[in-house]
Design a protein around this motif. Structure first.
Motif, PDB file in Angstrom:
ATOM      1  N   UNK A  58       0.840  -1.189   0.000  1.00  0.00           N
ATOM      2  CA  UNK A  58       0.000   0.000   0.000  1.00  0.00           C
ATOM      3  C   UNK A  58       0.878   1.243   0.000  1.00  0.00           C
ATOM      4  N   UNK A  59       0.270   2.372  -0.336  1.00  0.00           N
ATOM      5  CA  UNK A  59       1.082   3.586  -0.455  1.00  0.00           C
ATOM      6  C   UNK A  59       1.762   3.935   0.868  1.00  0.00           C
ATOM      7  N   UNK A  60       1.025   3.863   1.966  1.00  0.00           N
ATOM      8  CA  UNK A  60       1.620   4.054   3.281  1.00  0.00           C
ATOM      9  C   UNK A  60       1.874   2.674   3.869  1.00  0.00           C
ATOM     10  N   UNK A  61       3.121   2.393   4.213  1.00  0.00           N
ATOM     11  CA  UNK A  61       3.480   1.084   4.744  1.00  0.00           C
ATOM     12  C   UNK A  61       3.503   1.104   6.267  1.00  0.00           C
ATOM     13  N   UNK A  62       3.188  -0.032   6.865  1.00  0.00           N
ATOM     14  CA  UNK A  62       3.209  -0.131   8.322  1.00  0.00           C
ATOM     15  C   UNK A  62       4.619   0.117   8.862  1.00  0.00           C
ATOM     16  N   UNK A  63       5.624  -0.112   8.039  1.00  0.00           N
ATOM     17  CA  UNK A  63       7.006   0.146   8.460  1.00  0.00           C
ATOM     18  C   UNK A  63       7.205   1.603   8.852  1.00  0.00           C
ATOM     19  N   UNK A  64       6.401   2.509   8.287  1.00  0.00           N
ATOM     20  CA  UNK A  64       6.536   3.930   8.598  1.00  0.00           C
ATOM     21  C   UNK A  64       5.867   4.310   9.908  1.00  0.00           C
ATOM     22  N   UNK A  65       5.287   3.336  10.598  1.00  0.00           N
ATOM     23  CA  UNK A  65       4.822   3.528  11.968  1.00  0.00           C
ATOM     24  C   UNK A  65       5.883   3.042  12.953  1.00  0.00           C
ATOM     25  N   UNK A  66       7.068   2.673  12.429  1.00  0.00           N
ATOM     26  CA  UNK A  66       8.113   2.074  13.245  1.00  0.00           C
ATOM     27  C   UNK A  66       9.436   2.787  13.004  1.00  0.00           C
ATOM     28  N   UNK A  67      10.509   2.183  13.504  1.00  0.00           N
ATOM     29  CA  UNK A  67      11.849   2.715  13.273  1.00  0.00           C
ATOM     30  C   UNK A  67      12.463   2.183  11.989  1.00  0.00           C
ATOM     31  N   UNK A  68      11.644   1.629  11.089  1.00  0.00           N
ATOM     32  CA  UNK A  68      12.144   1.151   9.804  1.00  0.00           C
ATOM     33  C   UNK A  68      12.134   2.245   8.737  1.00  0.00           C
ATOM     34  N   UNK A  69      11.059   3.048   8.684  1.00  0.00           N
ATOM     35  CA  UNK A  69      10.953   4.006   7.583  1.00  0.00           C
ATOM     36  C   UNK A  69      10.096   5.201   7.970  1.00  0.00           C
ATOM     37  N   UNK A  70      10.053   6.152   7.052  1.00  0.00           N
ATOM     38  CA  UNK A  70       9.233   7.348   7.201  1.00  0.00           C
ATOM     39  C   UNK A  70       8.439   7.555   5.921  1.00  0.00           C
ATOM     40  N   UNK A  71       7.160   7.890   6.053  1.00  0.00           N
ATOM     41  CA  UNK A  71       6.336   8.239   4.894  1.00  0.00           C
ATOM     42  C   UNK A  71       6.508   9.733   4.635  1.00  0.00           C
ATOM     43  N   UNK A  72       6.914  10.094   3.418  1.00  0.00           N
ATOM     44  CA  UNK A  72       7.343  11.477   3.176  1.00  0.00           C
ATOM     45  C   UNK A  72       6.225  12.409   2.755  1.00  0.00           C
ATOM     46  N   UNK A  73       5.058  11.880   2.367  1.00  0.00           N
ATOM     47  CA  UNK A  73       3.995  12.737   1.867  1.00  0.00           C
ATOM     48  C   UNK A  73       2.972  13.025   2.962  1.00  0.00           C
ATOM     49  N   UNK A  74       2.223  14.071   2.768  1.00  0.00           N
ATOM     50  CA  UNK A  74       1.089  14.360   3.634  1.00  0.00           C
ATOM     51  C   UNK A  74       0.025  15.009   2.778  1.00  0.00           C
ATOM     52  N   UNK A  75      -1.033  14.253   2.515  1.00  0.00           N
ATOM     53  CA  UNK A  75      -2.084  14.730   1.622  1.00  0.00           C
ATOM     54  C   UNK A  75      -3.199  15.442   2.388  1.00  0.00           C
ATOM     55  N   UNK A  76      -2.847  16.149   3.453  1.00  0.00           N
ATOM     56  CA  UNK A  76      -3.867  16.805   4.261  1.00  0.00           C
ATOM     57  C   UNK A  76      -4.503  15.854   5.245  1.00  0.00           C
ATOM     58  N   UNK A  77      -3.974  14.628   5.299  1.00  0.00           N
ATOM     59  CA  UNK A  77      -4.508  13.629   6.226  1.00  0.00           C
ATOM     60  C   UNK A  77      -3.456  13.346   7.288  1.00  0.00           C
ATOM     61  N   UNK A 507       7.825  -5.621  12.380  1.00  0.00           N
ATOM     62  CA  UNK A 507       8.520  -4.802  13.362  1.00  0.00           C
ATOM     63  C   UNK A 507       7.571  -4.093  14.323  1.00  0.00           C
ATOM     64  N   UNK A 508       6.447  -3.570  13.819  1.00  0.00           N
ATOM     65  CA  UNK A 508       5.502  -2.865  14.680  1.00  0.00           C
ATOM     66  C   UNK A 508       5.014  -3.773  15.803  1.00  0.00           C
ATOM     67  N   UNK A 509       4.724  -5.017  15.473  1.00  0.00           N
ATOM     68  CA  UNK A 509       4.202  -5.949  16.468  1.00  0.00           C
ATOM     69  C   UNK A 509       5.316  -6.517  17.338  1.00  0.00           C
ATOM     70  N   UNK A 510       6.485  -6.778  16.752  1.00  0.00           N
ATOM     71  CA  UNK A 510       7.581  -7.349  17.523  1.00  0.00           C
ATOM     72  C   UNK A 510       8.071  -6.387  18.599  1.00  0.00           C
ATOM     73  N   UNK A 511       8.280  -5.120  18.244  1.00  0.00           N
ATOM     74  CA  UNK A 511       8.766  -4.154  19.234  1.00  0.00           C
ATOM     75  C   UNK A 511       7.762  -3.972  20.365  1.00  0.00           C
ATOM     76  N   UNK A 512       6.483  -4.048  20.050  1.00  0.00           N
ATOM     77  CA  UNK A 512       5.452  -3.913  21.085  1.00  0.00           C
ATOM     78  C   UNK A 512       5.422  -5.149  21.978  1.00  0.00           C
TER      79      UNK A 512
END
Length: 581
Positions: A58-77, A507-512
């Motif tokens: 998907x366009x926004x990946x769950x990895x960007x909720x973790x220390x793996x990546x960052x989502x660079x866009x913000x479409x007003x959401x 990663x999101x689930x493992x770190x938690x």
């Protein structure tokens, strides 16, 4: 629009006196007896459950909720993990913790079980197979809810609007929810085939259900759900035998291992190539259950969403320096920016999986598009600023083609100095074409790691080390010797899980569940700044790790569980909120 409205009015007038038409029941109503009298429609009904299993491309990946990546866009959401979660708004997690969607899918499963007995299948084997698939999917949807919220209401019947108070359910305990998912998996395992023919490719199998059982039992044995002194049964176990839980997790993983139907994929002598091809080669022996894509039909846009902007891709989810600097050296030692030799050449001699996962400055990549190939005829990632001599001998500073100041496109460049390489097809022109990579819901490497973690939980280090080494050596890393024990072995296990399963929504689930998220998910989302200086005609690169002026994140104790949405609390007085919300 006026023509459309006129057409609707004309149709309405033409049919106003047609009593038969007005009395027809909607064709989309699943309770319609006609659906359940037709085996083909029942098959289609089950088919429709599969797209409800959200894949990771998907366009926004769950990895960007973790220390793996960052989502660079913000479409007003709300797309930043720095946004506070609340019962009114889950922020970025709205895209992943899909309470409503999962419960709607579960209701679809419940309807199936209530009605499928009426269907006149020519072969009873078809009914049995479909029931097995729906048992698996009901288990899958519940396991997704449990991973985000803990214990949730177990809805096993169909409610109608007239049921009133009966629809107001309390949350089941975490223990009850885990046992329910396991029972659903066991029901699926008992009847599902090991494989499907070509016409039924992509359907759940016995092994998919075994893999799901392994995952939920590993989670159940983890720290998050086994806190000493816990008094809220929906948040984890209240007492009991944790060693028995580790044993259940070990047995579930081992049951799948002992089938000998899967293996760690090593088609070549190159560790980088082997790891790359796990995610590109169709039906390789490591894939247990996946989502297939057809590039001529739907396809996947993973390459477009995440590829470098210098290739007219969107650079959406970019790896963090927090993640990249964690890759070990090829000899198994830790990378350290304080080591002058490592800092001078940070992308030389790293874990081979680094080169199959990350696009970094200087990484070889595909041919540039026609409007950029003159500036890069070779096809090498450029995320640095560098000096270049003009014809008159003077020096100019040039922005790399894949930076945010790129002369190709400057709105979608990386903020961190990196792009994702994993899953990507180097032969695909992502600007114009979609890919057909499969999304791995379950693969054998996860099962081996599940087994290793359960063994560590039982203080059985030798079999844990063997399983870790099977993953580690495929990745081109040196095997661990018996001297690696205790906390050091646990550290190496967690390293393997983090980097072997990177960007696969673990990663999101493992770190938690390891109770480390407050540490690893908080603080600056670090980046790398690279400058190439001519000396005299050779570029010498300087690397500067950025911690200031970058995205700052905060993961608090309450974030180990998502909040129950406020609307759910308002319509169900028996629903109990998760703590600290």
């Amino acid at each position: 629009m006026k023509n459309i409205i006129l057409a609707i009015l004309l149709i309405a007038l033409a049919t106003a006196c047609n009593k038969d038409l007005l009395e027809k029941k909607p064709l989309t109503e699943y309770m319609e007896d006609a659906v359940w009298k037709d085996p083909n429609l029942v098959q289609a009904y089950v088919n429709d459950l599969y797209p409800k299993m959200r894949h990771g491309f998907n366009e926004v990946m769950l990895s960007s909720m973790t220390d793996e990546s960052r989502f660079i866009h913000n479409y007003g959401a709300t797309t930043s993990v720095t946004e506070a979660m609340s019962p009114e708004d889950l922020g970025a997690l709205n895209l992943f913790g899909e309470w409503d969607k999962h419960y709607k899918a579960i209701r679809t499963c419940n309807i199936f079980f209530e009605m499928v007995g009426k269907t006149p299948f020519k072969s009873e084997a078809q009914r049995t197979r479909l029931k097995g698939e729906v048992h698996f999917m009901r288990a899958y949807f519940y396991h997704m809810l449990i991973k985000y919220w803990g214990g949730v209401p177990l809805v096993t019947q169909i409610f109608k609007l007239t049921d009133g108070e009966a629809m107001l359910l309390t949350r089941n305990s975490f223990d009850e929810c885990v046992k329910y998912v396991v029972a659903e998996c066991d029901s699926a395992i008992a009847v599902l085939p090991e494989t499907h023919d070509r016409d039924n490719k992509g359907r759940a199998t016995k092994f998919a259900a075994m893999a799901l059982k392994s995952r939920i039992l590993l989670y159940a044995a983890s720290d998050l759900f086994n806190k000493p002194g816990n008094t809220r049964p929906e948040l984890g176990y209240v007492g009991g035998d944790r060693a028995a839980r580790w044993q259940l997790a070990k047995d579930a993983a081992n049951a799948l291992i002992l089938t000998a139907k899967f293996s760690i994929y090593k088609p070549t002598g190159s560790a980088v190539e082997n790891y790359t091809r796990v995610f590109l080669d169709k039906d390789n022996p490591e894939i247990i259950f996946c989502k297939y894509f057809n590039k001529q039909q739907l396809g996947t846009s993973h390459d477009l969403y995440n590829g470098p902007n210098g290739y007219h891709n969107w650079g959406g989810n970019v790896p963090l320096e927090n993640f990249v600097e964690g890759y070990q050296m090829a000899d198994g030692t830790d990378f350290n920016w304080s080591n002058p030799a490592m800092a001078a050449k940070p992308y030389v001699g790293r874990d081979p999986r680094f080169y199959a996962t990350i696009l970094y400055n200087g990484a070889p990549w595909k041919k540039r598009p026609t409007d950029a190939v003159a500036n890069d005829p070779v096809g090498v990632i450029q995320t640095a600023r560098y000096e270049r001599k003009r014809a008159d001998g003077s020096i100019e500073v040039v922005n790399g083609l894949d930076t945010r100041q790129s002369p190709v496109e400057n709105w979608n460049g990386t903020y961190t100095g990196y792009y994702i390489r994993k899953f990507m097809d180097i032969n695909l022109d992502a600007q114009f074409f979609r890919g057909d990579q499969s999304w791995p819901f379950f693969r054998y490497a996860e099962i081996k790691l599940n087994f290793a973690e359960a063994c560590l939980g039982l203080n059985q280090e030798a079999p844990a080390r063997d399983a870790i080494n099977e993953i580690r050596t495929r990745g081109g890393m040196p095997a661990l010797d018996p001297s690696v024990s205790g906390d050091a072995l646990l550290k190496m296990y967690r390293y393997e899980r983090r980097y072997e399963l990177a960007y696969e929504e673990h990663r999101y689930f493992d770190a938690r569940r390891w109770l480390i998220a407050e540490t690893v998910f908080s603080g600056p989302a670090k980046a790398i700044e690279i400058y190439g200086k001519l000396n005299p005609d050779t570029l010498l690169y300087n690397y500067n790790v950025l911690t200031n002026g970058v995205e700052i994140r905060k993961f608090s104790e309450k974030h180990y569980f998502l909040p129950i949405m406020a609307e759910e609390i308002r319509r169900n007085s028996k629903m109990v909120q998760n703590p600290k919300y």
